[in-house]
Design a protein around this motif. Sequence first.
Motif, short mmCIF file in Angstrom:
data_model
loop_
_atom_site.label_atom_id
_atom_site.label_comp_id
_atom_site.label_asym_id
_atom_site.label_seq_id
_atom_site.Cartn_x
_atom_site.Cartn_y
_atom_site.Cartn_z
N THR A 119 0.82 -1.22 0.00
CA THR A 119 0.00 0.00 0.00
C THR A 119 0.85 1.27 0.00
OG1 THR A 119 -0.12 -0.03 2.42
CG2 THR A 119 -1.88 -1.16 1.21
N ASP A 120 2.17 1.12 0.11
CA ASP A 120 3.07 2.27 0.16
C ASP A 120 4.29 1.95 -0.71
OD1 ASP A 120 4.79 4.35 0.72
OD2 ASP A 120 4.64 4.17 2.90
N ARG A 121 4.29 2.48 -1.91
CA ARG A 121 5.37 2.17 -2.86
C ARG A 121 6.72 2.69 -2.40
NH1 ARG A 121 3.51 2.42 -9.00
NH2 ARG A 121 5.50 1.38 -9.14
N ASP A 122 6.74 3.64 -1.46
CA ASP A 122 8.01 4.18 -0.98
C ASP A 122 8.70 3.23 0.00
OD1 ASP A 122 7.69 6.46 -2.51
OD2 ASP A 122 6.67 7.54 -0.90
N ARG A 123 7.96 2.28 0.56
CA ARG A 123 8.53 1.29 1.48
C ARG A 123 8.78 0.00 0.73
NH1 ARG A 123 5.00 0.57 6.54
NH2 ARG A 123 6.69 -0.86 7.02
N ARG A 124 9.86 -0.66 1.05
CA ARG A 124 10.23 -1.91 0.37
C ARG A 124 9.40 -3.06 0.93
NH1 ARG A 124 15.67 -3.22 -1.97
NH2 ARG A 124 15.56 -5.44 -2.36
N GLY A 125 8.84 -3.89 0.06
CA GLY A 125 8.08 -5.06 0.47
C GLY A 125 6.63 -4.73 0.78
N ALA A 126 6.00 -5.65 1.51
CA ALA A 126 4.57 -5.54 1.80
C ALA A 126 4.30 -4.83 3.13
CB ALA A 126 3.96 -6.95 1.86
N GLU A 127 3.12 -4.25 3.23
CA GLU A 127 2.67 -3.67 4.50
C GLU A 127 1.70 -4.62 5.21
OE1 GLU A 127 4.81 -1.20 2.51
OE2 GLU A 127 2.82 -1.41 1.61
N TYR A 128 1.06 -5.52 4.43
CA TYR A 128 0.07 -6.47 4.97
C TYR A 128 0.26 -7.83 4.31
CZ TYR A 128 -2.23 -2.13 6.30
OH TYR A 128 -2.50 -0.90 6.82
N VAL A 129 -0.09 -8.88 5.04
CA VAL A 129 -0.09 -10.22 4.45
C VAL A 129 -1.22 -11.04 5.07
CG1 VAL A 129 1.64 -11.12 6.09
CG2 VAL A 129 1.29 -12.27 3.90
N LEU A 130 -2.00 -11.67 4.19
CA LEU A 130 -3.03 -12.60 4.62
C LEU A 130 -2.46 -14.00 4.41
CD1 LEU A 130 -6.77 -12.51 4.22
CD2 LEU A 130 -5.59 -14.57 3.53
N SER A 131 -2.38 -14.77 5.50
CA SER A 131 -1.80 -16.12 5.45
C SER A 131 -2.88 -17.14 5.74
CB SER A 131 -0.69 -16.24 6.49
OG SER A 131 0.29 -15.25 6.28
N SER A 132 -2.85 -18.26 5.00
CA SER A 132 -3.84 -19.30 5.18
C SER A 132 -3.28 -20.65 4.76
CB SER A 132 -5.09 -18.99 4.34
OG SER A 132 -6.04 -20.03 4.44
N GLY A 133 -3.80 -21.70 5.39
CA GLY A 133 -3.54 -23.04 4.90
C GLY A 133 -4.49 -23.31 3.75
N LEU A 134 -4.18 -24.33 2.96
CA LEU A 134 -5.03 -24.68 1.84
C LEU A 134 -5.77 -25.99 2.06
CD1 LEU A 134 -2.70 -23.61 -1.09
CD2 LEU A 134 -4.80 -22.48 -0.32
N GLY A 135 -5.54 -26.66 3.19
CA GLY A 135 -6.21 -27.91 3.51
C GLY A 135 -7.41 -27.69 4.41
N ASP A 136 -8.18 -28.73 4.58
CA ASP A 136 -9.38 -28.70 5.43
C ASP A 136 -8.98 -28.48 6.89
OD1 ASP A 136 -12.03 -28.79 6.03
OD2 ASP A 136 -12.22 -30.96 5.84
N GLY A 137 -9.69 -27.60 7.57
CA GLY A 137 -9.45 -27.35 8.98
C GLY A 137 -8.41 -26.30 9.28
N THR A 138 -7.83 -25.69 8.26
CA THR A 138 -6.84 -24.63 8.49
C THR A 138 -7.54 -23.29 8.66
OG1 THR A 138 -6.52 -24.29 6.13
CG2 THR A 138 -5.03 -25.84 7.24
N ASP A 139 -6.83 -22.33 9.21
CA ASP A 139 -7.40 -21.02 9.48
C ASP A 139 -6.62 -19.98 8.67
OD1 ASP A 139 -9.12 -19.20 10.59
OD2 ASP A 139 -8.44 -19.46 12.64
N TYR A 140 -7.02 -18.73 8.79
CA TYR A 140 -6.37 -17.64 8.08
C TYR A 140 -6.26 -16.44 9.00
CZ TYR A 140 -11.23 -16.19 7.55
OH TYR A 140 -12.54 -15.85 7.79
N VAL A 141 -5.31 -15.54 8.70
CA VAL A 141 -5.11 -14.34 9.51
C VAL A 141 -4.49 -13.25 8.64
CG1 VAL A 141 -2.81 -15.03 10.34
CG2 VAL A 141 -4.21 -13.46 11.71
#
Length: 180
Positions: free
Chosen positions: A78-100
């Motif tokens: 969201t900020d091109r002046d900063r290197r890399g990401a400012e946010y990341v959504l992480s999740s499993g791809l199998g049954d019973g996994t969660d996300y954050v």
Amino acid sequence: MRSRTVLVATASVVLAGVVAAPAHAEYYAVDDPADAPTSLTDIQRLEANHGGDNLLVRVRFTELMRSSVAGVSVFLDTDRDRRGAEYVLSSGLGDGTDYVLTRAEGWRAMDRRVRCDYSARPRWGKDVFRAVIGRDCFDRVPQVRVSVRMGDQADGTQPVVDWAPKRHRWSVPIASGLGA
């Protein structure tokens, strides 16, 4: 003479539209080559739609299974002046996994969870992972860039990693529009 005038006028209008086209869009899609052949969860396509209320991200895979041990990370810049990401959504791809959804520094998720409206889920029968992130999650910035990483311990010895569009590369800036 009249048809030549109409042709020149039409060409001028088309050319003006091409020249005045923005360097960003509200929708982005890219096909990803088969570059993780030892994993069923090889990324095939990344799609992102930055609407007025939400950012919708779809990641299509070769084959998505309920028994998968793979995971996916959706990085947001969201900020091109900063290197890399400012946010990341992480999740499993199998049954019973969660996300954050967490804050990020560079290309690493931090322990600072973002409190806002978002959802994510794999759709195994359609071989797609779908995430909907409210624009309030990233301060309603006018544009974002997206990158996705899949990680899989397919055989338990060597991790398989796949990126879209490419490793540590971003989509074009995706401006907020009316869709999603």
